[in-house]
Scaffold this active site. Structure first.
Site, PDB file in Angstrom:
ATOM      1  N   ASP A 145       0.706  -1.414  -0.112  1.00 42.71           N
ATOM      2  CA  ASP A 145       0.060   0.103   0.030  1.00 42.71           C
ATOM      3  C   ASP A 145       0.850   1.056  -0.071  1.00 42.71           C
ATOM      4  O   ASP A 145       1.942   1.246   0.413  1.00 42.71           O
ATOM      5  CB  ASP A 145      -0.975   0.293   1.151  1.00 42.71           C
ATOM      6  N   GLU A 189      -0.346  -2.246   5.197  1.00 40.84           N
ATOM      7  CA  GLU A 189       0.656  -2.121   6.378  1.00 40.84           C
ATOM      8  C   GLU A 189       0.558  -0.667   7.049  1.00 40.84           C
ATOM      9  O   GLU A 189       0.427  -0.414   8.269  1.00 40.84           O
ATOM     10  CB  GLU A 189       2.118  -2.370   5.731  1.00 40.84           C
TER      11      GLU A 189
END
Length: 433
Positions: A105, A171
């Site tokens: 991400d 994350e």
């Protein structure tokens, strides 16, 4: 009897030599395969950088990864923990199972770096339109693991065991609540097959491109969210004696919380931080409000210290509020645990790192940033590495840090990352403890 002992000794020596030769052959094959995929890894990284996606929105990234793993002939599972992708490579020889992990991400940051593949992506975040950028280097992590998957897939016939490639979402959503690692674990990422160990890495600004750092024990802090609501009694700002001022109480709590680390725990045993980053309350200057809300973070490197600080933060805030006739509602939300490298596993793979870098393993510093890689380490032994990405000749103390809109990663670190993860997998599978 003497002859049989000699024969056994010769057999053991021959077996050891054969094993060493096999390992050397595998190591050379890793480097050959890594050199072949180097240009493609750079291309993947630039594509990912130009098309970043926020936490739990990594659909394009996941599709790119899944298609690549399928082309390599891996067993592929998608939708793990949301948008996560898992690839399983079964080697041609028997052996254990090892996992390699990359997070996918990006961040709600508008890029200010002038590169041909600069991100111009926009998205909705917390109700507002924001720029999106891989300001923490997860684009490099994904490209590196995609490269390692191709390297090892091309060695499938001689690979002794199984490699599990974990491409994780969200994350960046961890730290103040469950992130992608927890979601993937709930969806069985550490099962069927169950890895005996896991390795991961994170690129970092402020370290020379290609340098590798690692240390045993706590390397990244736990990260817990802190919310304190102070309730007083609203009144006119010109007549404070008719109410209870939660702004004054909140100010005293902010100062009091600084004594938690400096005076209430044994700081010499482990570093810790208590920070208040947001204070909101009131609507105008001549009204004392009913409530003030504070948001903050707690960072520790030791679970016992973590528990003590939680207790003392609560006690300090509630006690200060009570002394002023107010109340304090303290909520601590468990985030990431301590990212703690297994000492025995690190020693086992230390020769691998030193062979790749050509020098003794550089001891990494502890950092009060956090990582949900810790969720895997709480279940199986794991080691997490730092990989420098700052171009040579720059002042390592002043370059833009991770999460900055000016974060820049030198792509010369990419082949080092591919070789590191690939060699770690091969050597772990080849060497019996």
């Amino acid at each position: 009897m003497h002859l049989s002992l000699v024969t056994a000794s010769v057999f053991v020596a021959l077996l050891s030599a054969t094993s060493a030769f096999a390992q050397s052959s595998l190591a050379k094959d890793v480097d050959r395969q890594a050199a072949k995929v180097e240009a493609q890894v750079v291309a993947w990284r630039r594509d990912l950088h130009q098309h970043p996606e926020l936490s739990n929105q990594e659909k394009r990234t996941a599709q790119l990864v899944a298609e690549h793993l399928r082309r390599l002939g891996l067993e592929v599972r998608t939708g793990v923990g949301g948008t996560g992708v898992v690839g399983v490579l079964r080697g041609g020889r028997p052996g254990p199972v090892v996992a390699l992990r990359a997070d996918m991400d990006a961040l709600p940051v508008t890029e200010e770096v002038d590169v041909p593949f600069k991100s111009t992506a926009r998205a909705q975040f917390n109700g507002q339109e924001v720029g999106v950028m891989h300001a923490c280097g997860h684009d490099l992590h994904v490209a590196i693991l995609m490269g390692a998957a191709e390297v090892l897939a091309n060695m499938r016939a001689t690979l002794p065991g199984t490699v599990k490639f974990i491409f994780q979402p969200a994350e960046e959503a961890s730290g103040t609540g469950p992130g992608g690692a927890v979601a993937m674990i709930r969806d069985g990422v550490l099962e069927n097959p169950a890895p005996a160990a896991i390795f991961g890495l994170h690129v970092f600004s402020g370290a020379p491109a290609g340098d590798v750092f690692v240390r045993p024990g706590g390397v990244m802090a736990s990260s817990d969210g802190l919310s304190i609501v102070v309730r007083g009694r609203q009144t006119h700002g010109a007549m404070p004696w008719f109410g209870v001022d939660p702004i004054v109480v909140a100010s005293q709590i902010v100062l009091g919380l600084q004594t938690v680390v400096s005076r209430q725990v044994e700081l010499t045993t482990s570093p810790a931080i208590v920070t208040i980053g947001s204070v909101t309350g009131g609507v105008r200057g001549n009204i004392i409000p009913d409530t003030v809300t504070m948001q903050g973070t707690i960072r520790t490197f030791d679970e016992d210290m973590r528990k003590k600080i939680h207790e003392r933060v609560r006690r300090t805030a509630e006690g200060i509020a009570q002394s002023a006739g107010a109340t304090a509602e303290v909520q601590i939300t468990a985030g990431n645990g301590v990212t703690s490298n297994d000492p025995a596993l690190l020693e086992r793979i230390r020769p691998t790192v030193e062979r790749i870098t050509g020098k003794a393993v550089a001891p990494g510093k502890q950092t009060t940033t956090s990582e949900d890689f810790s969720a895997y380490q709480q279940r199986i032994p794991g080691v997490f590495f730092f990989l420098g990405v700052t171009p040579p000749g720059q002042d390592m103390q002043s370059v833009p840090a991770n999460h900055s809109p000016r974060f820049f990663a030198d792509e010369r670190a990419l082949p080092v990352g591919v070789r590191l993860l690939s060699h770690l997998a091969v050597d772990y599978l080849s060497r019996r403890p």
